[in-house]
Every structure is written in C-alpha cells, then in structure tokens.
Write an enzyme that holds these catalytic residues in place. Sequence first.
Site: not given
Ligand SMILES: *Cc1c(COP(=O)(O)O)cnc(C)c1O
Length: 388
Positions: A167, A137, A268, A38, A223, A315-317
């Site tokens: 999770h 969540r 700045y 992601k 995951r 700064c920005m850049d």
């Molecule tokens: C983002 C996410 C992960 C990955 O988590 P890490 O700590 O980067 O391994 C796994 N499961 C869910 C549901 C997530 O949202």
Amino acid sequence: MKNYDRIKAVVSLDAIAHNFEEMRQNISEDTKIIAVIKADGYGHGALAIARLVQDYEYIWGFAVAAPEEALELRNAGVTKPVLILGIVFEEYFSEMIARDVRLTVCSLSMAEKLSREAVRQNREVHIHLAVDTGMSRIGFEDTEKSAEEIRVISGLKNLCIEGMFTHFARADEKDKAPAEVQLGRYLRFSELLQRKGITIPVRHCSNSAGIIRMPEANLNVVRAGITIYGIYPSAQVERDIVKLEPAMEIVSHVTFVKNIPAGTAVSYGGTFVAPKPMKIATIPAGYADGYPRSLSNKGWVLIRGKRAPILGRVCMDQFMVDVTDISGVCPGDQATLIGRDGKEEITIEEFGDLSGRFSYEFACCVSKRVPRIYIKDGKVWGEQTFFE
Ligand SMILES: *Cc1c(COP(=O)(O)O)cnc(C)c1O
C-alpha cells in the site's frame, strides 16, 4: 422520499459508473479493479455500489476493512471475491472461511491457523499477503526471512496464496519518488518469491492515486477507493487524467426564517453577534448528521444559488445561516450543504479542508441518520434509511 427532507444524501450511481469507466480507460487492458467499499462505501452505501458494478467484467472483486462489512456483502448475495484489507482476529477465522472471504495475512502463524481451520471445514481459504514497503502499518518485511516464511505458507494444506499487495503511503503527492521506491521494493520481493518457485496470480499495489498517475503500477489488479466516489485523493493529484464526478450531494431545507436586530447573539456560546440588523435562516441538520461542528462561523450553505454563511456554532441538529443578502428566503427553501446550486458548488474536498477534517473523513462521517437516496439513469432508483 419527502419533498422537504430534513436532510438527505443524494448519491448518483450514474456518477459512480462514470468514475469507474474513467478509471478503466486509464489502466491497462488486462488489469482489473478491486472496488474498495469499506466504511459503507466511504459513507455512500456499500451495497448499492456492489450491486451496480458486480457484473462489470473488469471488476475483480471488493475490498473492505472489517469482517462485518464482508458479511454484509455476502449476505446480500455478492458472489465475487471479497477481501479484508486489515488483520482479522482469530475468533473470526471460522466464519470468514465458511463464507469464502479472502483474508490478508502478514505472518506464518496466522497462515497456519487459517490452514488448520480450512482443513477442519474441508474448504479452501484464499489469502492475500500484505508486504510492508514503506507504510509501516501491516505486512511482511521485504526480506529473505519473510520469503522463507512465505515458502512455508505456500505448502500449507487447504490454503491458497491468491494475492500479494502493498500500500502506497505517498502516491498522492506531487513527487512520486517515494511511491516509486515502494513499487520497486514490492517488485523485487515478488521476484525473490518467484525464484523460490512461488508464483502469485493476483498482484496489486495501486490505490486511487496510483490508478490516476502510476501506470507502471497497474499489475494484475488495482484498488480503487476514493475515486469511485468522485473525489480526488489530494489537491496535488492531476485532475485532467481521470475525470471524476462527485457522487454525493447533501441537501436540507430551511425550517425557520427571522430578522434579528444588531447586537443579537446567535447559537451556543454567543460566538456570533449580529453587527447590524440581519435576516437569518435555520437549517435542521447538525453534527449528529456528520455535518462538522468545526464549520461553526466558517462554512456556508447554498440557498437560491447563493452562499449563506454559517453564523455561530453548528449544533447537534440545527444551525443558522445569514440570508440577509438573499431575497425571498422562506421555510421550505432547499439548502445545499454539499453539491451544486446554480453557479455555486460546495465539494467534499473543499469542506473537508475547511472543517479541518479531510475529504475521506468527511464522506465517511455522514451519519446513519442521513438517508441515502440513489439516482440511476437520472431517476430515483432506491433509498437506504437507518430507521425502519
Ligand atoms: C483504503 C485502502 C485503499 C483505497 O485507498 P484510496 O486512496 O481510497 O484509493 C486501498 N488499499 C488499502 C490497503 C486500503 O486500506
């Protein structure tokens, strides 16, 4: 690629391949991996990673957060399962089913709508149930009432409950007890469903921290997220079990060098005033590249293997650094913002902390203005730039 890039992120696919192999060796033989890519692969580039690992036998598939991220993978020809980990709004259902994207389901009503759309398209929709065991969540509560709803879902037409996951909220803390409690709740709920005759083939709980330190949570798949990129989930996670290599370096080049007398203000707001005559260098990168403004007067870059502290505000850049004690610095010199130069190294973990961001956030925030250069087998393999 230019010799003197303004700024670039050099992403080592060799490091990413190494990190996957390290994880694979630490999980049980029949556990597969979902690569969490992601947020454009946590800023590293989702497509390059998908292409690198999609044919690995132990890669079950990919996980993303947004429907657009799932479509990006499908449009690029990724054929393995793609799962969206969050809740998708109804207006996306039709396209997600048509493109065979796996959806996370947390309610009977969502499942019913998906089933109806799948019937309409004469296709099958694969879903993964989210179970809330302590993150608060999304997800079904682990109750008898939820189990009954899931029994109804399991009978819906053209819908397959392929997976179920939870999770961990605290698997990256020294004390693993809260994560163990979550795992226990997940397993008990899984048994409850089993007793109702619902068997779910793809069960998954572990995130990166779980992969490293909770072998009991392996189940069918795990995951992997932050570990793909060579970053440990937190400072409390052991570093000697899965040996990660950081995958991203960020480099820039000095554009301007000058001597300033004592009393000269820099950048700045004049938040830094030279206490003595100094030599300063200008770096052509800034917060628009995702380089945190909060590193103003705090961070440093590496030039000629030495630390050059940031003077004044980022700064920005552009921003300025102190090169008084680094001899011979001139325009064109490489400035390493993240990565290694000689004996010195700046990691995303260290600057995630120092900037008041967080390692995950630091990586995700490297902006689209920064080209990603991919290295494979030690050579430049490809480049992804935002500009045509
Ligand atoms: C983002 C996410 C992960 C990955 O988590 P890490 O700590 O980067 O391994 C796994 N499961 C869910 C549901 C997530 O949202």
